[in-house]
Design a protein around this motif. Structure first.
Motif, mmCIF file in Angstrom:
data_model
loop_
_atom_site.group_PDB
_atom_site.id
_atom_site.type_symbol
_atom_site.label_atom_id
_atom_site.label_comp_id
_atom_site.label_asym_id
_atom_site.label_seq_id
_atom_site.Cartn_x
_atom_site.Cartn_y
_atom_site.Cartn_z
ATOM 1 N N GLU A 178 65.802 22.747 28.889
ATOM 2 C CA GLU A 178 65.651 23.684 28.387
ATOM 3 C C GLU A 178 65.751 24.078 26.924
ATOM 4 N N TYR A 179 66.308 22.902 26.229
ATOM 5 C CA TYR A 179 66.592 23.087 24.641
ATOM 6 C C TYR A 179 65.629 21.956 24.080
ATOM 7 N N ASP A 180 65.491 20.665 24.643
ATOM 8 C CA ASP A 180 64.752 19.861 23.924
ATOM 9 C C ASP A 180 63.387 19.724 24.175
ATOM 10 N N VAL A 181 62.989 19.689 25.301
ATOM 11 C CA VAL A 181 61.498 19.806 25.800
ATOM 12 C C VAL A 181 60.833 21.022 25.341
ATOM 13 N N ALA A 182 61.600 22.032 25.752
ATOM 14 C CA ALA A 182 61.222 23.552 25.566
ATOM 15 C C ALA A 182 60.789 23.682 24.059
ATOM 16 N N GLY A 183 62.193 23.315 23.326
ATOM 17 C CA GLY A 183 61.733 23.526 21.821
ATOM 18 C C GLY A 183 60.920 22.921 21.136
ATOM 19 N N ALA A 184 60.640 21.486 21.612
ATOM 20 C CA ALA A 184 59.446 20.480 21.010
ATOM 21 C C ALA A 184 58.126 21.261 21.208
ATOM 22 N N HIS A 185 57.992 21.762 22.689
ATOM 23 C CA HIS A 185 56.750 22.319 22.952
ATOM 24 C C HIS A 185 56.325 23.461 21.926
ATOM 25 N N ASN A 186 57.608 24.391 22.131
ATOM 26 C CA ASN A 186 57.319 25.789 21.156
ATOM 27 C C ASN A 186 56.926 25.338 19.874
ATOM 28 N N ALA A 187 57.308 24.526 19.230
ATOM 29 C CA ALA A 187 56.991 23.937 17.950
ATOM 30 C C ALA A 187 55.769 23.300 17.593
ATOM 31 N N GLY A 188 55.134 22.788 18.802
ATOM 32 C CA GLY A 188 54.027 21.921 18.681
ATOM 33 C C GLY A 188 54.143 20.625 18.776
ATOM 34 N N LEU A 189 55.366 19.955 19.024
ATOM 35 C CA LEU A 189 55.619 18.651 19.085
ATOM 36 C C LEU A 189 55.635 18.077 20.518
ATOM 37 N N GLN A 190 55.100 16.710 20.856
ATOM 38 C CA GLN A 190 55.283 16.046 21.914
ATOM 39 C C GLN A 190 56.694 15.861 22.110
ATOM 40 N N ALA A 191 57.023 15.800 23.530
ATOM 41 C CA ALA A 191 58.303 15.677 24.077
ATOM 42 C C ALA A 191 58.513 14.298 24.627
ATOM 43 N N ALA A 192 59.538 13.698 24.418
ATOM 44 C CA ALA A 192 59.789 12.497 25.441
ATOM 45 C C ALA A 192 61.281 12.880 26.018
ATOM 46 N N TRP A 193 61.216 12.811 27.237
ATOM 47 C CA TRP A 193 62.461 13.269 28.121
ATOM 48 C C TRP A 193 63.311 12.173 28.444
ATOM 49 N N LEU A 194 64.309 12.160 28.163
ATOM 50 C CA LEU A 194 65.405 11.223 28.621
ATOM 51 C C LEU A 194 65.781 11.634 29.900
ATOM 52 N N ARG A 195 65.425 11.361 30.957
ATOM 53 C CA ARG A 195 65.825 11.850 32.071
ATOM 54 C C ARG A 195 67.124 11.574 32.697
ATOM 55 N N PRO A 196 68.158 12.934 33.016
ATOM 56 C CA PRO A 196 69.501 12.353 33.775
ATOM 57 C C PRO A 196 69.260 12.072 35.194
ATOM 58 N N ASP A 197 70.056 11.279 35.466
ATOM 59 C CA ASP A 197 69.874 10.705 36.924
ATOM 60 C C ASP A 197 69.395 11.650 38.168
ATOM 61 N N GLY A 198 68.441 11.499 38.550
ATOM 62 C CA GLY A 198 68.191 12.459 39.876
ATOM 63 C C GLY A 198 67.352 13.610 39.132
ATOM 64 N N GLU A 199 67.332 13.831 38.026
ATOM 65 C CA GLU A 199 66.608 15.080 37.620
ATOM 66 C C GLU A 199 65.244 15.206 37.788
ATOM 67 N N ASP A 200 64.745 16.466 38.241
ATOM 68 C CA ASP A 200 63.262 16.733 38.064
ATOM 69 C C ASP A 200 62.870 17.585 37.164
ATOM 70 N N ALA A 201 61.637 17.328 36.461
ATOM 71 C CA ALA A 201 61.352 18.057 35.323
ATOM 72 C C ALA A 201 60.915 19.442 35.750
ATOM 73 N N GLY A 202 60.386 19.780 36.838
ATOM 74 C CA GLY A 202 60.108 21.287 37.542
ATOM 75 C C GLY A 202 59.039 21.586 36.819
ATOM 76 N N ARG A 203 59.038 22.690 36.404
ATOM 77 C CA ARG A 203 57.878 23.716 35.630
ATOM 78 C C ARG A 203 57.425 23.226 34.111
ATOM 79 N N TYR A 204 58.627 22.245 33.854
ATOM 80 C CA TYR A 204 58.346 21.693 32.411
ATOM 81 C C TYR A 204 57.327 20.442 32.486
ATOM 82 N N ARG A 205 56.602 20.173 31.397
ATOM 83 C CA ARG A 205 55.896 19.086 31.296
ATOM 84 C C ARG A 205 55.910 18.300 30.207
ATOM 85 N N PRO A 206 57.044 17.342 29.923
ATOM 86 C CA PRO A 206 57.085 16.603 29.080
ATOM 87 C C PRO A 206 55.973 15.689 28.869
#
Length: 223
Positions: A178-206
Motif C-alpha cells: 500500500e505504501y512502498d509499491v504503490a508509492g514507487a509506481h506512482n512516482a515512476g520507480l520500479q518496485a522490489a517488494w520484500l514479501r511478508p510470509d504468505g502475503e500475495d500481491a493481489g492487484r499490485y504489480r511489483p
C-alpha cells in the motif's frame, strides 16, 4: 537491468525491532493501571493490513480493541494502551534483517543509495544511528516530516532530486504494497517488494517479488 540508484524503506525492509517487546507490552498495562490480557502475538495477529504512518496509535489501538473483545475486557481504553506501548518501545533497539548489510554494500558499489522512510526524524534517526546508516547511504528522507508521505509522490521526488537520478532508472525496495509499491509506481520507480510470509500481491504489480533481501543482490547486479 542495471539501476542508477537503489532506494530502501527502513522498517521491516532493512531492519526489524529487536528490543524486548514483551516487556513493553506488559509495561503498557501497568502504565494505564489495568490488569494485562493476551500476549504481543495476539496483538500482532489482530492488526489489519500495513501500519498507518499517519496514525500509529489508532492502528495499534484498533488491534488492542480486537484483543480486548476476545478476552471480554470492556474496561480498557485501547487507545491509551497503544500510546503506552509506543512510549515503552526502545526505537534504537533494532537489528539488520538477514542479507541487509551485504545488499547495501552491493548497491553502494554500483551507484547512489538512499533511505526513504515514512517515519519522522525524531523516531527514525535513533534506528539509523544504531545501525550506522548515516554514513552508509547518500541521503535519507524522513517523509514523516513532510506534508505528504508515501504513497504520495512527493517524498520519492525529493529523494530522486537529492540523488540526481531519474525515476525510471531507479528501484525502490520495501515491504508494504500500500505504501512502498504503490508509492514507487506512482512516482515512476520500479518496485522490489520484500514479501511478508504468505502475503500475495493481489492487484499490485511489483516488478520484483523477494522472499529475502539476498534475492535483491541478483536484481541490482543484473545487466
Amino acid at each position: 537491468m542495471a539501476f542508477d540508484a537503489v532506494v530502501f524503506d527502513l522498517d521491516n525492509t532493512l531492519c526489524r525491532q529487536d528490543g524486548d517487546v514483551g516487556a513493553a507490552y506488559r509495561q503498557a498495562f501497568e502504565q494505564v493501571g489495568t490488569e494485562p490480557f493476551g500476549e504481543p502475538a495476539d496483538l500482532w495477529s489482530a492488526l489489519d493490513g500495513s501500519p498507518d504512518p499517519n496514525d500509529r496509535i489508532g492502528y495499534l489501538g484498533a488491534g488492542f480493541a480486537r484483543v480486548a473483545a476476545q478476552y471480554d475486557r470492556r474496561d480498557v481504553d485501547p487507545i491509551a494502551l497503544a500510546s503506552a506501548l509506543l512510549d515503552g518501545i526502545d526505537t534504537s533497539a533494532v537489528a539488520f534483517l538477514p542479507g541487509a548489510e551485504r545488499v547495501l554494500e552491493t548497491a553502494r558499489s554500483r551507484g547512489p543509495v538512499a533511505i526513504l522512510t515514512n517515519g519522522p526524524r525524531r523516531r527514525q534517526r535513533a534506528k539509523i544511528r544504531a545501525l550506522d546508516l548515516e554514513d552508509a547511504v547518500d541521503t535519507i528522507v524522513y517523509a514523516g516530516d513532510l506534508p505528504r508521505r508515501k504513497p504520495h509522490v512527493d517524498p520519492f521526488e525529493i529523494v530522486l532530486e537529492e540523488l540526481g537520478v531519474r525515476a525510471g532508472r531507479s528501484v525502490y525496495v520495501g515491504d508494504s504494497l500500500e505504501y512502498d509499491v504503490a508509492g514507487a509506481h506512482n512516482a515512476g520507480l520500479q518496485a522490489a517488494w520484500l514479501r511478508p510470509d504468505g502475503e500475495d500481491a493481489g492487484r499490485y504489480r511489483p516488478e520484483y517479488e523477494l522472499d529475502s533481501l539476498t534475492e535483491l543482490h541478483d536484481v541490482i547486479t543484473a545487466e
